[in-house]
Design a protein around this motif. Structure first.
Motif, PDB file in Angstrom:
ATOM      1  N   GLU A   1       9.624  -8.632   4.567  1.00 10.65           N
ATOM      2  CA  GLU A   1      10.500  -7.650   5.599  1.00 10.65           C
ATOM      3  C   GLU A   1      10.053  -6.230   5.370  1.00 10.65           C
ATOM      4  N   TRP A   2       9.859  -5.839   4.138  1.00  7.48           N
ATOM      5  CA  TRP A   2       9.489  -4.546   3.758  1.00  7.48           C
ATOM      6  C   TRP A   2       8.034  -4.278   3.949  1.00  7.48           C
ATOM      7  N   LEU A   3       7.065  -5.255   3.775  1.00  3.35           N
ATOM      8  CA  LEU A   3       5.695  -4.935   4.111  1.00  3.35           C
ATOM      9  C   LEU A   3       5.500  -4.490   5.670  1.00  3.35           C
ATOM     10  N   GLY A   4       6.209  -5.118   6.382  1.00  2.00           N
ATOM     11  CA  GLY A   4       6.171  -4.859   8.024  1.00  2.00           C
ATOM     12  C   GLY A   4       6.702  -3.534   8.311  1.00  2.00           C
ATOM     13  N   ILE A   5       7.318  -2.662   7.470  1.00  2.00           N
ATOM     14  CA  ILE A   5       7.594  -1.448   7.872  1.00  2.00           C
ATOM     15  C   ILE A   5       7.379  -0.223   6.850  1.00  2.00           C
ATOM     16  N   CYS A   6       6.750  -0.633   5.650  1.00  2.00           N
ATOM     17  CA  CYS A   6       6.317   0.377   4.690  1.00  2.00           C
ATOM     18  C   CYS A   6       5.080   1.126   5.163  1.00  2.00           C
ATOM     19  N   ALA A   7       4.592   2.044   4.655  1.00  2.00           N
ATOM     20  CA  ALA A   7       3.491   2.827   4.656  1.00  2.00           C
ATOM     21  C   ALA A   7       3.017   2.523   3.244  1.00  2.00           C
ATOM     22  N   VAL A   8       1.623   2.428   3.154  1.00  2.00           N
ATOM     23  CA  VAL A   8       0.716   2.196   1.721  1.00  2.00           C
ATOM     24  C   VAL A   8       0.084   3.574   1.440  1.00  2.00           C
ATOM     25  N   ALA A   9       0.024   3.816   0.048  1.00  2.00           N
ATOM     26  CA  ALA A   9      -0.580   4.795  -0.429  1.00  2.00           C
ATOM     27  C   ALA A   9      -1.752   4.264  -1.575  1.00  2.00           C
ATOM     28  N   VAL A  10      -2.747   4.551  -1.427  1.00  2.00           N
ATOM     29  CA  VAL A  10      -3.654   4.273  -2.649  1.00  2.00           C
ATOM     30  C   VAL A  10      -4.082   5.487  -3.761  1.00  2.00           C
ATOM     31  N   ASN A  11      -3.503   5.836  -4.818  1.00  2.00           N
ATOM     32  CA  ASN A  11      -3.856   6.913  -5.582  1.00  2.00           C
ATOM     33  C   ASN A  11      -3.206   8.062  -4.746  1.00  2.00           C
ATOM     34  N   ASP A  12      -2.081   8.069  -4.344  1.00  2.00           N
ATOM     35  CA  ASP A  12      -1.395   8.945  -3.473  1.00  2.00           C
ATOM     36  C   ASP A  12      -1.761   9.426  -2.177  1.00  2.00           C
ATOM     37  N   THR A  13      -2.814   8.613  -1.646  1.00  3.48           N
ATOM     38  CA  THR A  13      -3.398   8.944  -0.172  1.00  3.48           C
ATOM     39  C   THR A  13      -2.946   7.786   0.793  1.00  3.48           C
TER      40      THR A  13
ATOM     41  N   ILE B   1      -6.697  -7.645  -7.743  1.00  5.21           N
ATOM     42  CA  ILE B   1      -7.202  -7.828  -6.328  1.00  5.21           C
ATOM     43  C   ILE B   1      -8.418  -7.002  -5.976  1.00  5.21           C
ATOM     44  N   ALA B   2      -9.020  -7.352  -5.003  1.00  3.47           N
ATOM     45  CA  ALA B   2     -10.206  -6.632  -4.348  1.00  3.47           C
ATOM     46  C   ALA B   2     -10.013  -5.513  -3.154  1.00  3.47           C
ATOM     47  N   ASN B   3      -9.164  -6.011  -2.489  1.00  5.74           N
ATOM     48  CA  ASN B   3      -8.592  -4.998  -1.462  1.00  5.74           C
ATOM     49  C   ASN B   3      -7.097  -5.033  -1.019  1.00  5.74           C
ATOM     50  N   LEU B   4      -6.903  -4.462   0.008  1.00  2.21           N
ATOM     51  CA  LEU B   4      -5.079  -4.559   0.388  1.00  2.21           C
ATOM     52  C   LEU B   4      -4.934  -5.800   0.946  1.00  2.21           C
ATOM     53  N   ASN B   5      -6.089  -6.411   1.534  1.00  2.96           N
ATOM     54  CA  ASN B   5      -5.743  -7.723   2.326  1.00  2.96           C
ATOM     55  C   ASN B   5      -5.304  -8.841   1.405  1.00  2.96           C
ATOM     56  N   GLU B   6      -5.911  -8.782   0.253  1.00  3.44           N
ATOM     57  CA  GLU B   6      -5.442  -9.807  -0.955  1.00  3.44           C
ATOM     58  C   GLU B   6      -4.133  -9.409  -1.485  1.00  3.44           C
ATOM     59  N   LEU B   7      -3.718  -8.155  -1.469  1.00  3.57           N
ATOM     60  CA  LEU B   7      -2.587  -7.702  -1.777  1.00  3.57           C
ATOM     61  C   LEU B   7      -1.523  -8.545  -0.597  1.00  3.57           C
ATOM     62  N   LYS B   8      -1.690  -8.323   0.531  1.00  7.25           N
ATOM     63  CA  LYS B   8      -0.841  -8.891   1.461  1.00  7.25           C
ATOM     64  C   LYS B   8      -0.737 -10.458   1.380  1.00  7.25           C
ATOM     65  N   ASP B   9      -2.047 -11.056   1.160  1.00  6.74           N
ATOM     66  CA  ASP B   9      -2.132 -12.499   0.788  1.00  6.74           C
ATOM     67  C   ASP B   9      -1.126 -12.724  -0.390  1.00  6.74           C
ATOM     68  N   TYR B  10      -1.313 -12.000  -1.726  1.00 12.61           N
ATOM     69  CA  TYR B  10      -0.415 -12.273  -2.616  1.00 12.61           C
ATOM     70  C   TYR B  10       1.121 -12.317  -2.582  1.00 12.61           C
ATOM     71  N   PHE B  11       1.456 -11.508  -1.524  1.00  7.09           N
ATOM     72  CA  PHE B  11       2.867 -11.530  -1.532  1.00  7.09           C
ATOM     73  C   PHE B  11       3.455 -12.444  -0.206  1.00  7.09           C
ATOM     74  N   LYS B  12       2.551 -13.269   0.314  1.00  5.72           N
ATOM     75  CA  LYS B  12       2.982 -14.058   1.523  1.00  5.72           C
ATOM     76  C   LYS B  12       4.029 -14.837   1.375  1.00  5.72           C
ATOM     77  N   GLU B  13       4.271 -15.321   0.042  1.00  6.56           N
ATOM     78  CA  GLU B  13       5.446 -16.637  -0.156  1.00  6.56           C
ATOM     79  C   GLU B  13       6.831 -15.731  -0.227  1.00  6.56           C
ATOM     80  N   ASP B  14       6.752 -14.258  -0.476  1.00  4.26           N
ATOM     81  CA  ASP B  14       7.758 -13.577  -0.900  1.00  4.26           C
ATOM     82  C   ASP B  14       8.533 -13.181   0.385  1.00  4.26           C
ATOM     83  N   LYS B  15       9.441 -13.916   0.876  1.00  6.64           N
ATOM     84  CA  LYS B  15      10.320 -13.616   2.281  1.00  6.64           C
ATOM     85  C   LYS B  15      11.156 -12.256   2.241  1.00  6.64           C
TER      86      LYS B  15
END
Length: 73
Positions: free
Chosen positions: A37-49, A19-33
């Protein structure tokens, strides 16, 4: 490829994604119901930040962590 790790009770094995960015990751998981649910409440870290910008560029060696909320004392 970047590695996505699902921490805590999400209970999924790590996944390599191209993926090129986190938006693409969101799209990657869009079919996984169940994961949606988790994506709506999770924090996201990239390289522990923690990050908030979905347009943040992702490099092939980056580690993306999905961090569900936790309770503890």
């Amino acid at each position: 490829m970047a590695k996505v790790e699902f921490l805590g009770p999400i209970g999924r094995p790590s996944l390599d994604v191209d993926i090129a960015n986190l938006n693409e990751l969101k799209d990657y998981f869009k079919e996984d119901k169940a994961l949606q649910e988790w994506l709506g409440i999770c924090a996201v870290a990239v390289n522990d930040t923690l990050v908030c910008d979905l347009n943040m560029p992702i490099a092939s060696e980056d580690k993306i962590s999905l961090l569900p909320p936790v309770c503890g004392g």
